[in-house]
Design an enzyme around this catalytic site. Structure first.
Site, PDB file in Angstrom:
ATOM      1  CG  HIS A 264      28.276 -38.806   0.557  1.00 31.71           C
ATOM      2  ND1 HIS A 264      28.187 -40.172   0.707  1.00 31.71           N
ATOM      3  CD2 HIS A 264      27.034 -38.414   0.144  1.00 31.71           C
ATOM      4  CE1 HIS A 264      26.976 -40.594   0.379  1.00 31.71           C
ATOM      5  NE2 HIS A 264      26.254 -39.534   0.039  1.00 31.71           N
ATOM      6  CD  GLU A 265      25.680 -34.849  -0.289  1.00 35.91           C
ATOM      7  OE1 GLU A 265      25.151 -34.898  -1.429  1.00 35.91           O
ATOM      8  OE2 GLU A 265      25.280 -35.546   0.661  1.00 35.91           O
ATOM      9  CD  GLU A 294      23.339 -42.389  -2.141  1.00 33.31           C
ATOM     10  OE1 GLU A 294      24.455 -42.252  -1.587  1.00 33.31           O
ATOM     11  OE2 GLU A 294      22.486 -41.487  -2.148  1.00 33.31           O
TER      12      GLU A 294
END
Length: 500
Positions: A264-265, A294
């Site tokens: 995700h990061e 996002e």
């Protein structure tokens, strides 16, 4: 173009680059506070961040920027220049409406609140955090009123993170997902299919998890010359196109948590590192906003990192990293990574379906806090009631409940809806990439991510903030922003997994 326009435009960029450099410095100090700063450093760091926030505000509201913007009102500009002026004008006007003393006060209180939140979470005691949260709520109300006293204060705050889609769009998306996902979640719960949990009976060292996280980051294209991986109490990304750092966290009984958080990061970092280097310090070298940010993290986390071909690709690495899973195949890892949890209270560990109910809870609570319809002291009880209503769960303590996220300690009210807006956007972008590139599954299964990376660079990253959010989506996909692709994606995926 008039003769004076180029000089006024250059003057504007020169002034704005100073703003951006201060903002980057704030980011480094904030990263350090959460990653390497000794515990005793908080009082000085609070003052440092407050001073820099005040300096940024002073530079952004300087007469030089105002004069340049006024001159450029009367000038002929090309499309990119107009976009730059639009973005700087928006920031300038919002900043000029807010007293510098309030900006410094918010920064100092947020820095103080971070330390209080970490201690309160460790003790699972919301009452420790409540007084500073109450101050932050009041400060953010003042901030919103300074910008526009006649509008919904939460809508004003939301525009700090998503200035173009609008709160009404966020509400519509959240309501649609709540209405359509809840029946799907219930159908999954009623299914006789049980997904495997190959990590259930083991413990997995932090070092083994970190080694695997680094291997996966390298595999999917993280540039270690411009980045680093560290640990923090809450995973986050910080930086720009020259220096973008990611953090994760490791749970000894759940290595999937660290892997999904790390991927995700990576999505956030890959976006930052893909912004045009020659435009650093200008809107054309800045990310569009948090909804788009996002979309990048959720695309990599879910559409890549939770996909069947991805787990087939990395299965050997996982088997080598951890004892006890040497005989587990890629299909089993894939199914384990996509289990729908009926008992997961923690947002960052949630599956793709229930995740958005976590967002709905936070959205409804922070909106009521800012609008004065909820008292801070009542947050834990309301939080627990909403979890019971939307997820059928009730947190046993405040660490599992209202203290689990870092965002409110930063004063970031209005941030949470961007997670869902970004997830919806990710599905639309990924569908467009598949249409353009063909067999993405085959590429990912082979461990080849270059085609997808190039598509994202060309269709999202290199535009910076040139386009508004909805225009960027249309440029990248040929369609207006819609939740259709996300709902089709999860319905098909989880229908297959749970034989619905």
């Amino acid at each position: 173009m008039s003769a004076e326009a180029p000089q006024a435009y250059d003057d504007l960029l020169e002034a704005y680059r100073r703003v951006s450099n201060v903002e980057s410095a704030v980011g480094v100090l904030s990263w350090d506070q959460q990653v390497t700063m000794p515990d005793g450093g908080a009082p000085a760091r609070s003052r440092q961040l407050s001073t820099l926030s005040g300096l940024k505000h002073e530079l952004l509201t300087d007469d030089g920027i105002a004069d340049a913007l006024e001159t450029l009102d009367r000038s002929e500009l090309n499309d990119e220049q107009r976009a730059v002026v639009r973005e700087i004008r928006r920031e300038h006007e919002r900043a000029a409406a807010v007293p510098q003393a309030l900006i410094e006060q918010i920064s100092a209180k947020s820095s103080e609140a971070l330390e209080v939140w970490e201690s309160a979470k460790a003790d699972a005691d919301f009452s420790q955090f409540a007084p500073v949260l109450e101050e932050l709520v009041e400060l953010r109300r003042e901030y919103a009123a300074a910008i526009d006293p006649d509008r919904d204060p939460y809508a004003v705050l939301f525009e700090d993170y998503e200035p173009y889609l609008g709160l009404e769009t966020a509400e519509q998306v959240l309501e649609r997902l709540r209405d359509e996902l809840v029946p799907l979640i219930e159908a999954v719960g009623d299914s006789d299919v049980t997904q495997p949990d190959p990590f259930a009976d083991g413990t997995y060292s932090e070092q083994a998890q970190e080694d695997l996280s680094r291997e996966i980051l390298t595999r999917i294209g993280y540039d270690w010359d411009r980045g680093r991986l560290d640990t923090s109490s809450h995973p986050f990304t910080s930086g720009n196109q020259f220096d973008c750092r990611v953090t994760t966290r490791f749970l000894e009984d759940d290595p999937l948590s660290a892997l999904t958080a790390t991927v995700h990061e990576f999505g956030h970092a890959f976006y930052n590192l893909g912004l045009p280097q020659e435009e650093y310090g200008t809107p054309l070298g800045s990310s569009r906003n948090l909804s788009v940010h996002e979309s990048q993290s959720r695309l990599w986390e879910n559409h890549v990192g939770r996909s069947r071909p991805f787990w087939e690709s990395v299965a050997d690495d996982v088997r080598e990293a951890f004892e006890g899973v040497e005989d587990i195949d890629g299909e089993t890892f894939y199914r384990a990574a996509n289990r729908v949890y009926d008992d997961n209270l923690i947002r960052v560990d949630a599956d793709e379906l229930t995740y958005h109910m976590h967002i709905v809870v936070r959205f409804e609570i922070e909106r009521d806090l800012i609008n004065g319809d909820l008292d801070v002291e009542d947050v834990p009880e309301v939080w627990n009631d909403k979890y019971e209503q939307y997820l059928g769960l009730r947190p046993e303590n405040d660490a599992e409940g209202a203290l689990q996220d870092i965002h409110w300690s930063h004063g970031n009210f209005g941030y949470f809806p961007t997670y869902t807006l970004g997830s919806v956007m990710a599905a639309q972008l990924y569908a467009a990439a598949e249409d353009d590139l063909g067999d993405l599954d085959g590429s990912i299964r082979a461990g080849e991510f270059e085609d997808l990376q190039t598509w994202l660079r060309e269709n999202v990253h290199h535009h910076g903030a040139r386009y508004t959010t909805d225009d960027l989506v249309e440029v990248a996909t040929g369609e207006s922003y819609t939740a259709d692709y996300f709902l089709e994606y999860v319905t098909e995926k989880y229908g297959d997994l749970y034989e619905l």
